[in-house]
Design an enzyme around this catalytic site. Structure first.
Site, mmCIF file in Angstrom:
data_model
loop_
_atom_site.group_PDB
_atom_site.id
_atom_site.type_symbol
_atom_site.label_atom_id
_atom_site.label_comp_id
_atom_site.label_asym_id
_atom_site.label_seq_id
_atom_site.Cartn_x
_atom_site.Cartn_y
_atom_site.Cartn_z
ATOM 1 N N HIS A 61 0.870 -1.173 0.000
ATOM 2 C CA HIS A 61 0.000 0.000 0.000
ATOM 3 C C HIS A 61 0.904 1.220 0.000
ATOM 4 O O HIS A 61 2.070 1.136 0.376
ATOM 5 C CB HIS A 61 -0.972 0.002 1.178
ATOM 6 C CG HIS A 61 -0.333 -0.138 2.511
ATOM 7 N ND1 HIS A 61 0.243 -1.321 2.948
ATOM 8 C CD2 HIS A 61 -0.145 0.736 3.514
ATOM 9 C CE1 HIS A 61 0.730 -1.155 4.159
ATOM 10 N NE2 HIS A 61 0.529 0.091 4.529
ATOM 11 N N ALA A 62 0.379 2.317 -0.437
ATOM 12 C CA ALA A 62 1.181 3.524 -0.594
ATOM 13 C C ALA A 62 1.276 4.292 0.718
ATOM 14 O O ALA A 62 0.625 3.967 1.709
ATOM 15 C CB ALA A 62 0.587 4.396 -1.687
#
Length: 144
Positions: A61-62
């Protein structure tokens, strides 16, 4: 846990974690899910903290500020039967299942749901051995 069929991608192969995140990011951009800067944020997150959560699962995930580049929220599952190494040279951490989370809100609760589901190695084995997106979706829904 519900993930739409079109967001479950089976039988993927990647030479490294970086290549996996680049190719998955390019796919998300192509699908209109995220803008290009989101991919760089995915890579930075992996380099800074690592996204391997154990039991052959990675949860890319960012970074938090990347929500500005999200055009459509969702969760994707990429099955990598031969695995991809999310570890270091000294310590391999092979992931066969990659859950990619692209959410602006409620990200923590979904990350916890995925982590709980994957804490049972039998669940991960079922996902890794599944032969179709439909089979994976049934496994995920059976746990609810």
């Amino acid at each position: 846990m519900y993930i739409p069929i079109e967001r479950i991608i089976v039988n993927q192969q990647f030479a490294s974690a970086e290549i996996a995140l680049q190719e998955i990011g390019a796919y998300l951009v192509q699908q209109g899910i995220v803008a290009e800067p989101y991919v760089d944020s995915l890579l930075r997150r992996q380099q800074q903290y690592g996204v391997y959560i154990g039991n052959f699962v990675a949860l890319p995930h960012a970074e938090e500020q990347a929500h500005q580049w999200i055009m459509e929220e969702g969760v994707f599952l990429f099955q990598v039967p031969d695995g991809v190494d999310f570890g270091t040279e000294a310590e391999a951490k092979i992931a066969t299942i990659l859950f990619v989370v692209v959410l602006k809100e409620k990200q923590l609760s979904f990350l916890q749901e995925i982590a709980f589901f994957c804490s049972d190695i039998q669940n991960v084995r079922l996902l890794s051995d599944a032969s179709s997106p439909q089979e994976i979706q049934q496994i995920l829904l059976a746990e609810e």
